[in-house]
Design a protein around this motif. Structure first.
Motif, PDB file in Angstrom:
ATOM      1  N   CYS A 158       0.573  -4.658   8.968  1.00  0.00           N
ATOM      2  CA  CYS A 158       1.079  -3.635   8.048  1.00  0.00           C
ATOM      3  C   CYS A 158       1.195  -4.205   6.632  1.00  0.00           C
ATOM      4  O   CYS A 158       0.846  -3.535   5.656  1.00  0.00           O
ATOM      5  CB  CYS A 158       2.440  -3.137   8.519  1.00  0.00           C
ATOM      6  SG  CYS A 158       2.410  -2.227  10.078  1.00  0.00           S
ATOM      7  N   GLU A 163      -2.228  -4.434   5.069  1.00  0.00           N
ATOM      8  CA  GLU A 163      -2.702  -3.111   4.641  1.00  0.00           C
ATOM      9  C   GLU A 163      -2.023  -2.696   3.339  1.00  0.00           C
ATOM     10  O   GLU A 163      -2.669  -2.145   2.429  1.00  0.00           O
ATOM     11  CB  GLU A 163      -2.440  -2.083   5.739  1.00  0.00           C
ATOM     12  CG  GLU A 163      -2.936  -0.693   5.389  1.00  0.00           C
ATOM     13  CD  GLU A 163      -2.653   0.334   6.480  1.00  0.00           C
ATOM     14  OE1 GLU A 163      -2.820   1.546   6.205  1.00  0.00           O
ATOM     15  OE2 GLU A 163      -2.250  -0.073   7.592  1.00  0.00           O
ATOM     16  N   LEU A 164      -0.714  -2.958   3.246  1.00  0.00           N
ATOM     17  CA  LEU A 164       0.015  -2.607   2.031  1.00  0.00           C
ATOM     18  C   LEU A 164      -0.529  -3.375   0.831  1.00  0.00           C
ATOM     19  O   LEU A 164      -0.756  -2.802  -0.244  1.00  0.00           O
ATOM     20  CB  LEU A 164       1.504  -2.897   2.209  1.00  0.00           C
ATOM     21  CG  LEU A 164       2.396  -2.648   0.988  1.00  0.00           C
ATOM     22  CD1 LEU A 164       2.364  -1.173   0.589  1.00  0.00           C
ATOM     23  CD2 LEU A 164       3.824  -3.089   1.264  1.00  0.00           C
ATOM     24  N   GLN A 224      -3.441  -4.617   0.387  1.00  0.00           N
ATOM     25  CA  GLN A 224      -4.777  -4.132   0.044  1.00  0.00           C
ATOM     26  C   GLN A 224      -4.690  -2.863  -0.812  1.00  0.00           C
ATOM     27  O   GLN A 224      -5.441  -2.697  -1.782  1.00  0.00           O
ATOM     28  CB  GLN A 224      -5.579  -3.847   1.312  1.00  0.00           C
ATOM     29  CG  GLN A 224      -7.016  -3.433   1.044  1.00  0.00           C
ATOM     30  CD  GLN A 224      -7.790  -3.209   2.333  1.00  0.00           C
ATOM     31  OE1 GLN A 224      -7.196  -2.991   3.385  1.00  0.00           O
ATOM     32  NE2 GLN A 224      -9.103  -3.250   2.261  1.00  0.00           N
ATOM     33  N   LYS A 225      -3.753  -1.993  -0.495  1.00  0.00           N
ATOM     34  CA  LYS A 225      -3.619  -0.747  -1.237  1.00  0.00           C
ATOM     35  C   LYS A 225      -2.890  -0.931  -2.569  1.00  0.00           C
ATOM     36  O   LYS A 225      -2.966  -0.066  -3.441  1.00  0.00           O
ATOM     37  CB  LYS A 225      -2.906   0.287  -0.374  1.00  0.00           C
ATOM     38  CG  LYS A 225      -3.752   0.721   0.819  1.00  0.00           C
ATOM     39  CD  LYS A 225      -3.124   1.874   1.582  1.00  0.00           C
ATOM     40  CE  LYS A 225      -4.062   2.328   2.697  1.00  0.00           C
ATOM     41  NZ  LYS A 225      -3.503   3.463   3.477  1.00  0.00           N
ATOM     42  N   LEU A 226      -2.216  -2.066  -2.718  1.00  0.00           N
ATOM     43  CA  LEU A 226      -1.509  -2.333  -3.968  1.00  0.00           C
ATOM     44  C   LEU A 226      -2.335  -3.133  -4.963  1.00  0.00           C
ATOM     45  O   LEU A 226      -1.935  -3.266  -6.123  1.00  0.00           O
ATOM     46  CB  LEU A 226      -0.210  -3.100  -3.688  1.00  0.00           C
ATOM     47  CG  LEU A 226       0.930  -2.367  -2.986  1.00  0.00           C
ATOM     48  CD1 LEU A 226       2.091  -3.327  -2.730  1.00  0.00           C
ATOM     49  CD2 LEU A 226       1.403  -1.168  -3.810  1.00  0.00           C
ATOM     50  N   GLN A 227      -3.451  -3.677  -4.534  1.00  0.00           N
ATOM     51  CA  GLN A 227      -4.161  -4.643  -5.370  1.00  0.00           C
ATOM     52  C   GLN A 227      -4.640  -4.069  -6.696  1.00  0.00           C
ATOM     53  O   GLN A 227      -4.782  -4.792  -7.682  1.00  0.00           O
ATOM     54  CB  GLN A 227      -5.345  -5.235  -4.598  1.00  0.00           C
ATOM     55  CG  GLN A 227      -6.412  -4.252  -4.187  1.00  0.00           C
ATOM     56  CD  GLN A 227      -7.526  -4.924  -3.405  1.00  0.00           C
ATOM     57  OE1 GLN A 227      -7.610  -6.163  -3.363  1.00  0.00           O
ATOM     58  NE2 GLN A 227      -8.395  -4.139  -2.782  1.00  0.00           N
ATOM     59  N   ASN A 228      -4.879  -2.780  -6.768  1.00  0.00           N
ATOM     60  CA  ASN A 228      -5.318  -2.176  -8.029  1.00  0.00           C
ATOM     61  C   ASN A 228      -4.192  -1.430  -8.745  1.00  0.00           C
ATOM     62  O   ASN A 228      -4.426  -0.775  -9.764  1.00  0.00           O
ATOM     63  CB  ASN A 228      -6.482  -1.216  -7.767  1.00  0.00           C
ATOM     64  CG  ASN A 228      -7.715  -1.955  -7.269  1.00  0.00           C
ATOM     65  OD1 ASN A 228      -8.025  -3.059  -7.736  1.00  0.00           O
ATOM     66  ND2 ASN A 228      -8.415  -1.355  -6.312  1.00  0.00           N
ATOM     67  N   SER A 229      -2.984  -1.544  -8.201  1.00  0.00           N
ATOM     68  CA  SER A 229      -1.844  -0.853  -8.818  1.00  0.00           C
ATOM     69  C   SER A 229      -1.256  -1.714  -9.934  1.00  0.00           C
ATOM     70  O   SER A 229      -1.063  -2.918  -9.765  1.00  0.00           O
ATOM     71  CB  SER A 229      -0.764  -0.572  -7.772  1.00  0.00           C
ATOM     72  OG  SER A 229      -1.261   0.279  -6.754  1.00  0.00           O
ATOM     73  N   LYS A 272       6.772   3.465  -4.780  1.00  0.00           N
ATOM     74  CA  LYS A 272       5.842   3.174  -3.680  1.00  0.00           C
ATOM     75  C   LYS A 272       6.505   3.355  -2.306  1.00  0.00           C
ATOM     76  O   LYS A 272       5.912   3.007  -1.284  1.00  0.00           O
ATOM     77  CB  LYS A 272       5.315   1.747  -3.812  1.00  0.00           C
ATOM     78  CG  LYS A 272       4.400   1.524  -5.012  1.00  0.00           C
ATOM     79  CD  LYS A 272       3.121   2.332  -4.885  1.00  0.00           C
ATOM     80  CE  LYS A 272       2.180   2.084  -6.055  1.00  0.00           C
ATOM     81  NZ  LYS A 272       0.927   2.882  -5.938  1.00  0.00           N
ATOM     82  N   LEU A 311       4.391   5.195   0.364  1.00  0.00           N
ATOM     83  CA  LEU A 311       3.312   4.366   0.899  1.00  0.00           C
ATOM     84  C   LEU A 311       3.840   3.388   1.938  1.00  0.00           C
ATOM     85  O   LEU A 311       3.257   3.239   3.026  1.00  0.00           O
ATOM     86  CB  LEU A 311       2.635   3.606  -0.245  1.00  0.00           C
ATOM     87  CG  LEU A 311       1.504   2.642   0.155  1.00  0.00           C
ATOM     88  CD1 LEU A 311       0.362   3.404   0.820  1.00  0.00           C
ATOM     89  CD2 LEU A 311       1.008   1.870  -1.066  1.00  0.00           C
ATOM     90  N   ILE A 357       2.855   3.327   6.023  1.00  0.00           N
ATOM     91  CA  ILE A 357       2.198   2.187   6.670  1.00  0.00           C
ATOM     92  C   ILE A 357       3.081   1.553   7.732  1.00  0.00           C
ATOM     93  O   ILE A 357       2.604   1.141   8.806  1.00  0.00           O
ATOM     94  CB  ILE A 357       1.805   1.138   5.602  1.00  0.00           C
ATOM     95  CG1 ILE A 357       0.735   1.699   4.670  1.00  0.00           C
ATOM     96  CG2 ILE A 357       1.324  -0.159   6.261  1.00  0.00           C
ATOM     97  CD1 ILE A 357       0.403   0.806   3.508  1.00  0.00           C
TER      98      ILE A 357
END
Length: 227
Positions: free
Chosen positions: A110, A113-114, A116-121, A143, A146, A150
């Motif tokens: 988890c 995954e988090l 990965q989804k934050l890398q462009n934030s 966030k 999100l 997850i």
């Protein structure tokens, strides 16, 4: 039985706030000596001879306190204060949420995954620490949806919102001087600051607390530079 000097030193070192007040010279030593003698007798630390000795009631304990006061003052001002004067950047953040999850076999997946989804934030605060049974995750509050999506199958033990964080850059020599963190956290405790989390690396640390206490904590840390 311990000597009077050894008994007094052990007594003072077991009481951190008293130790600091003594080193700063803001305690009446004669009055403190009376309290210490009473406590040492009740704790059965003094021998029968020491209990009956009139000198123990006054001079010996006061002299031991004077020696400790001078020693502790030197240690504080010569090493710790020197380091704290060179504190670097202090960064303040707000609007944070702190989650505590029970450690499980799927928790790291988890977290991956988090991340990965934050890398462009941009402008997102994220920090995590793992203990034996618990893992903490601190993240910018916007966030929350999100995270909860997850981690929906994980067991959430605690959740705290409306938090702030202060990150402090320490000089590199902080790792070779004992008492740095004790000195800082003691000052924060004196001001009644409640810490939800403490996160540290070699030369940085971050403290997380209720947003209502961020200004107090910031002033405490900033004032350390002008001790």
């Amino acid at each position: 039985m311990k000597t009077i000097a050894a008994a007094v030193e052990h007594y003072i070192k077991s009481k951190p706030f008293l130790q600091t007040a003594l080193s700063e010279g803001i305690i009446n030593l004669t009055s403190l000596a009376r309290i210490i003698r009473k406590d040492l007798i009740e704790a059965n630390v003094l021998s029968n001879e020491q209990r009956e000795d009139r000198e123990v009631r006054n001079g010996a304990i006061v002299m031991a306190l004077k020696r400790l006061s001078a020693d502790m003052e030197f240690r504080s001002t010569h090493k710790i204060v020197k380091i704290l004067k060179n504190i670097g950047e202090i960064t303040v953040r707000g609007d944070l949420t702190d989650y505590t999850f029970l450690v499980s076999e799927t928790l790291m997946n988890c977290q991956a995954e988090l991340l990965q989804k934050l890398q462009n934030s941009k402008d997102v605060f994220y920090a995590t620490t793992r203990g034996v049974n618990e893992t903490n995750l601190i993240i910018s509050s916007h966030k929350e949806p999100l995270v909860e999506s997850i981690f929906k199958k994980e067991r959430n033990l605690y959740k705290f919102d409306k938090l702030g964080a202060i990150s402090v850059k320490l000089p590199e020599e902080n790792v070779s001087v004992p008492g740095i963190y004790y000195f800082i956290f003691q000052r924060l405790a004196w001001e009644g600051v409640t810490l939800n989390e403490v996160i540290s690396t070699t030369n940085e640390f971050t403290i997380v607390m209720p947003e209502t206490q961020v200004n107090i904590a910031f002033k405490v840390i900033k004032d350390l530079k002008i001790l």
